[in-house]
Enzyme design. Structure first.
Site, PDB file in Angstrom:
ATOM      1  N   CYS A   1       6.691  44.791  87.885  1.00  0.00           N
ATOM      2  CA  CYS A   1       5.294  44.727  88.341  1.00  0.00           C
ATOM      3  C   CYS A   1       4.641  46.099  88.336  1.00  0.00           C
ATOM      4  CB  CYS A   1       5.236  44.121  89.731  1.00  0.00           C
ATOM      5  SG  CYS A   1       6.282  44.981  90.922  1.00  0.00           S
TER       6      CYS A   1
ATOM      7  N   GLU B   1       1.999  39.393  96.999  1.00  0.00           N
ATOM      8  CA  GLU B   1       2.320  40.610  96.241  1.00  0.00           C
ATOM      9  C   GLU B   1       2.200  40.226  94.782  1.00  0.00           C
ATOM     10  OE1 GLU B   1       2.985  43.450  97.656  1.00  0.00           O
ATOM     11  OE2 GLU B   1       3.279  42.781  99.709  1.00  0.00           O
TER      12      GLU B   1
ATOM     13  N   THR C   1      -1.293  32.534  90.207  1.00  0.00           N
ATOM     14  CA  THR C   1      -0.534  31.732  91.185  1.00  0.00           C
ATOM     15  C   THR C   1      -0.890  32.174  92.605  1.00  0.00           C
ATOM     16  OG1 THR C   1       1.273  31.802  89.582  1.00  0.00           O
ATOM     17  CG2 THR C   1       1.758  30.805  91.699  1.00  0.00           C
ATOM     18  N   GLY C   2      -1.017  33.482  92.792  1.00  0.00           N
ATOM     19  CA  GLY C   2      -1.384  34.004  94.114  1.00  0.00           C
ATOM     20  C   GLY C   2      -2.728  33.448  94.564  1.00  0.00           C
TER      21      GLY C   2
ATOM     22  N   GLY D   1       4.442  37.191  92.876  1.00  0.00           N
ATOM     23  CA  GLY D   1       4.314  36.571  91.557  1.00  0.00           C
ATOM     24  C   GLY D   1       3.007  36.982  90.908  1.00  0.00           C
ATOM     25  N   GLY D   2       2.521  36.150  89.996  1.00  0.00           N
ATOM     26  CA  GLY D   2       1.339  36.494  89.216  1.00  0.00           C
ATOM     27  C   GLY D   2       0.042  36.264  89.969  1.00  0.00           C
TER      28      GLY D   2
ATOM     29  N   GLU E   1      -2.333  42.289  82.721  1.00  0.00           N
ATOM     30  CA  GLU E   1      -0.931  42.703  82.895  1.00  0.00           C
ATOM     31  C   GLU E   1      -0.110  42.111  81.747  1.00  0.00           C
ATOM     32  OE1 GLU E   1       1.337  40.692  85.953  1.00  0.00           O
ATOM     33  OE2 GLU E   1       2.312  42.570  86.492  1.00  0.00           O
TER      34      GLU E   1
ATOM     35  N   GLU F   1      12.240  29.044  89.075  1.00  0.00           N
ATOM     36  CA  GLU F   1      13.141  28.077  88.422  1.00  0.00           C
ATOM     37  C   GLU F   1      13.930  28.728  87.288  1.00  0.00           C
ATOM     38  OE1 GLU F   1      11.240  25.191  85.869  1.00  0.00           O
ATOM     39  OE2 GLU F   1       9.402  26.356  85.894  1.00  0.00           O
TER      40      GLU F   1
ATOM     41  N   LYS G   1      11.987  29.428  97.964  1.00  0.00           N
ATOM     42  CA  LYS G   1      11.773  28.774  96.667  1.00  0.00           C
ATOM     43  C   LYS G   1      11.800  29.875  95.604  1.00  0.00           C
ATOM     44  CE  LYS G   1       9.423  27.628  93.451  1.00  0.00           C
ATOM     45  NZ  LYS G   1       9.805  27.887  92.031  1.00  0.00           N
TER      46      LYS G   1
HETATM   47  P1  NAP Z   1       4.546  33.249  88.842  1.00  0.00           P
HETATM   48  O1  NAP Z   1       4.466  32.431  87.608  1.00  0.00           O
HETATM   49  O2  NAP Z   1       3.306  33.468  89.604  1.00  0.00           O
HETATM   50  O3  NAP Z   1       5.662  32.527  89.747  1.00  0.00           O
HETATM   51  C1  NAP Z   1       6.135  33.089  90.940  1.00  0.00           C
HETATM   52  C2  NAP Z   1       6.753  32.008  91.799  1.00  0.00           C
HETATM   53  O4  NAP Z   1       5.732  31.089  92.222  1.00  0.00           O
HETATM   54  C3  NAP Z   1       7.784  31.161  91.065  1.00  0.00           C
HETATM   55  O5  NAP Z   1       8.810  30.814  91.957  1.00  0.00           O
HETATM   56  C4  NAP Z   1       6.968  29.949  90.667  1.00  0.00           C
HETATM   57  O6  NAP Z   1       7.732  28.809  90.394  1.00  0.00           O
HETATM   58  C5  NAP Z   1       6.117  29.768  91.894  1.00  0.00           C
HETATM   59  N1  NAP Z   1       4.904  28.967  91.699  1.00  0.00           N
HETATM   60  C6  NAP Z   1       4.234  28.702  90.551  1.00  0.00           C
HETATM   61  N2  NAP Z   1       3.139  27.965  90.809  1.00  0.00           N
HETATM   62  C7  NAP Z   1       3.116  27.738  92.140  1.00  0.00           C
HETATM   63  C8  NAP Z   1       2.234  27.052  93.022  1.00  0.00           C
HETATM   64  N3  NAP Z   1       1.133  26.428  92.585  1.00  0.00           N
HETATM   65  N4  NAP Z   1       2.512  27.041  94.335  1.00  0.00           N
HETATM   66  C9  NAP Z   1       3.605  27.670  94.821  1.00  0.00           C
HETATM   67  N5  NAP Z   1       4.488  28.344  94.032  1.00  0.00           N
HETATM   68  C10 NAP Z   1       4.229  28.381  92.704  1.00  0.00           C
HETATM   69  O7  NAP Z   1       5.152  34.680  88.549  1.00  0.00           O
HETATM   70  P2  NAP Z   1       6.390  35.047  87.648  1.00  0.00           P
HETATM   71  O8  NAP Z   1       6.004  34.871  86.217  1.00  0.00           O
HETATM   72  O9  NAP Z   1       7.602  34.360  88.162  1.00  0.00           O
HETATM   73  O10 NAP Z   1       6.544  36.599  87.998  1.00  0.00           O
HETATM   74  C11 NAP Z   1       5.854  37.603  87.350  1.00  0.00           C
HETATM   75  C12 NAP Z   1       4.721  38.145  88.201  1.00  0.00           C
HETATM   76  O11 NAP Z   1       5.231  38.613  89.439  1.00  0.00           O
HETATM   77  C13 NAP Z   1       4.056  39.338  87.552  1.00  0.00           C
HETATM   78  O12 NAP Z   1       2.668  39.198  87.640  1.00  0.00           O
HETATM   79  C14 NAP Z   1       4.538  40.512  88.400  1.00  0.00           C
HETATM   80  O13 NAP Z   1       3.671  41.617  88.402  1.00  0.00           O
HETATM   81  C15 NAP Z   1       4.649  39.879  89.740  1.00  0.00           C
HETATM   82  N6  NAP Z   1       5.505  40.670  90.616  1.00  0.00           N
HETATM   83  C16 NAP Z   1       4.916  41.409  91.603  1.00  0.00           C
HETATM   84  C17 NAP Z   1       5.691  42.215  92.424  1.00  0.00           C
HETATM   85  C18 NAP Z   1       5.067  43.047  93.517  1.00  0.00           C
HETATM   86  O14 NAP Z   1       5.810  43.655  94.279  1.00  0.00           O
HETATM   87  N7  NAP Z   1       3.757  43.110  93.635  1.00  0.00           N
HETATM   88  C19 NAP Z   1       7.071  42.245  92.240  1.00  0.00           C
HETATM   89  C20 NAP Z   1       7.641  41.479  91.240  1.00  0.00           C
HETATM   90  C21 NAP Z   1       6.841  40.679  90.431  1.00  0.00           C
HETATM   91  P3  NAP Z   1       8.342  28.524  88.920  1.00  0.00           P
HETATM   92  O15 NAP Z   1       8.122  29.728  88.095  1.00  0.00           O
HETATM   93  O16 NAP Z   1       9.748  28.255  89.213  1.00  0.00           O
HETATM   94  O17 NAP Z   1       7.614  27.336  88.391  1.00  0.00           O
END
Ligand code: NAP
Length: 498
Positions: free
Chosen positions: A281, A247, A229-230, A225-226, A382, A175, A172
């Site tokens: 990140c 992560e 969400t994690g 992701g964030g 962040e 989007e 997944k």
């Molecule tokens: P996000 O908003 O947390 O979304 C990440 C993914 O999770 C997207 O595919 C999102 O779908 C999905 N998602 C959202 N809510 C969900 C739920 N309740 N259940 C399951 N999946 C769900 O993060 P982002 O804004 O895309 O990415 C930025 C974040 O990623 C930053 O905090 C960054 O630091 C982190 N990141 C970390 C690393 C690492 O290696 N630690 C690497 C890269 C990025 P949709 O967005 O499609 O709705």
């Protein structure tokens, strides 16, 4: 061509369509299909069946290794097309997208090399009649959920080890940036991954991601992701006690001692944070500089930051592209506004850029803030954008304390020609990666991941493969004899007599 791939077939799905926008000018790059609840169910069922009854699980490690190598070769063949698509989708420069594809290729090669050299181990029990083996088996059906900043790269860190270990999966992607994830699945199909092993569903996290994290037939969730969400995913996975690897974000210190050459310091302070407009990140968003160097370094960064060329990622002369979306730019603007309201000083940037080419897309300039305090939101949270904040220290202990004063623990750097000092500081920082006199590099063979609230897993390296494996202990007694634990057996009764 439909965008969802379920059980070896490309399908349109029942969730309608969504436009994928180019962050440079808000034009539609592609319209993609969206998954409905039934598609998510079908994808999980396909992955479940392919794992439970399909031939995939019994393929030899060397077959899986060969398959990963084929995928790496296809990535090389399609590099330019994939890189262009990544740029159109994320806004990042073509130079960065090409590096991403090279990195992704290296990840597939690394796990191709590792896959057939990971047969488990024999355990010494000290007993002649026992053969004790720990074997590595796949976890099962994995939900792989990825963010928008490095769509293909983050996905490769999951798909390559998950396939190497023999799992099946439902992907997944974000989007906002799904296009190169779909391309990778096409390459998996072309390389010969059997139906049901790799499936992809597109759509929102709420409607498509969340059901995967709660599903009884999903054995593991690997999420990047964030933080919020994690946390939601960890909670959602509790009922079915899934394996969950998260992560998450970072608030990464870039510690600069005054014995560093000014040119080097300014150059790397900027590379650490402004690469991909700070949407990284591990971005070095907190510059923590020795007090005596502060004024000269800030002046030099300010001078250079104003010269950074913003533009279309496809234009080879652009140094940074736009932010990924209008919503994300609004978040960055809010961070700057809150910092200024709390008393920070704006040195450069801080307002949307002028210029005819920069009006349609979501551009925001490299921004430098001084006079910040540790209680400000811009320091605690962040920002994930082109904002560099500057804090100062006088002693090594103070530098370490500042570097560790965050709920995150993903990455950081220390700069000094004094190697003893550099290694003391690197050892004292609670971050998953620490660079000394460098920023950003990583290799597939070394683990990546966060401490504290930056996550609970490790990707890449041998640990990145272990995340997708069960470690099963098989104990074989080669010369079994009665245990005589209980007294009720025939021989004991005879001995006891009347
Ligand atoms: P996000 O908003 O947390 O979304 C990440 C993914 O999770 C997207 O595919 C999102 O779908 C999905 N998602 C959202 N809510 C969900 C739920 N309740 N259940 C399951 N999946 C769900 O993060 P982002 O804004 O895309 O990415 C930025 C974040 O990623 C930053 O905090 C960054 O630091 C982190 N990141 C970390 C690393 C690492 O290696 N630690 C690497 C890269 C990025 P949709 O967005 O499609 O709705």
């Amino acid at each position: 061509m439909p965008s969802l791939y379920i059980d070896g077939k490309w399908t349109a799905g029942s969730g309608g369509t969504a436009d994928v926008l180019n962050p440079f000018d808000a034009s539609v790059v592609q319209t993609v299909d969206q998954a409905g609840p039934d598609d998510v169910e079908r994808a999980v069922a396909a992955a479940r069946a392919a794992f439970d009854t399909g031939p995939w699980r019994t393929t030899s490690a060397s077959e899986r290794s060969a398959l990963l190598r084929r995928i790496s070769e296809l990535l090389v063949r399609d590099k330019e097309e994939i890189a262009r698509t990544e740029t159109l989708d994320t806004g990042k420069t073509l130079k960065e997208s090409r590096i991403d594809v090279d990195d992704v290729t290296a990840v597939f090669r690394y796990y191709a090399d590792l896959a057939d050299k990971d047969a488990g181990r024999i355990v010494d029990t000290g007993m002649d009649n026992v053969l004790s083996r720990v074997v590595h088996e796949p976890v099962g059906v994995c939900a792989l959920i990825t963010p928008w900043n490095y769509p293909l790269l983050q996905l490769s860190w999951k798909v390559a080890p998950a396939l190497a270990a023999g799992n099946t999966m439902v992907i997944k992607p974000s989007e906002v940036t799904p296009l190169t994830s779909v391309m990778l699945v096409r390459l998996c199909e072309e390389a010969g991954v059997p139906p049901g092993v790799v499936n992809i569903v597109l759509g929102e996290g709420r409607s498509v991601g969340a059901p995967l994290t709660e599903h009884d037939d999903v054995d593991m969730v690997s999420f990047t992701g964030g933080l919020a969400t994690g946390q939601a995913i960890i909670r959602a996975s509790a009922a079915t006690v899934k394996r969950v690897a998260v992560e998450l974000g970072g608030k990464n210190p870039n510690i600069m001692f005054a014995d560093v050459d000014l040119d080097l310091a300014a150059d790397w302070a900027m590379t650490a944070v402004f690469l991909h407009s700070g949407q990284v990140c591990s971005a070095g968003a907190r510059l923590i500089v020795e007090e005596s160097m502060h004024d000269d370094l800030v002046a030099e960064i300010a001078r250079r930051a104003q010269l950074i060329r913003m533009g279309n990622g496809l234009d080879e002369t652009s140094e940074v592209g736009p932010l990924v979306s209008a919503a994300h730019r609004a978040k960055i603007e809010d961070f700057v506004a809150s910092a200024l309201a709390e008393g920070a000083t704006l040195v450069t940037g801080g307002a949307r850029p002028e210029g005819p080419d920069l009006q349609k897309g979501w551009f925001y300039p490299p921004t430098l803030l001084t006079g910040v305090r540790r209680d400000m939101r811009v320091i605690r949270e962040e920002t994930f954008g082109p904002i560099l904040t500057v804090e100062t220290f006088r002693t090594e202990e103070e530098a370490v304390a500042l570097g560790n004063d965050t709920e995150y623990g993903l990455a950081g750097a220390v700069w000094t020609p004094d190697m003893a000092k550099a290694h003391r500081v690197a050892g004292a920082l609670r971050h998953g990666t620490v660079w000394i006199n460098d920023y950003h590099p990583y290799v597939p063979a070394a683990e990546w991941g966060g401490m504290k609230r930056s996550g609970n897993g490790r990707e890449l390296g041998p640990t990145g493969l272990a995340e997708y494996q069960e470690h099963k202990h098989i104990w074989h007694n080669t010369d079994p004899a009665p245990s005589r634990w209980f007294s009720g057996d025939a021989r004991v009764r005879e001995e006891d007599g009347p």
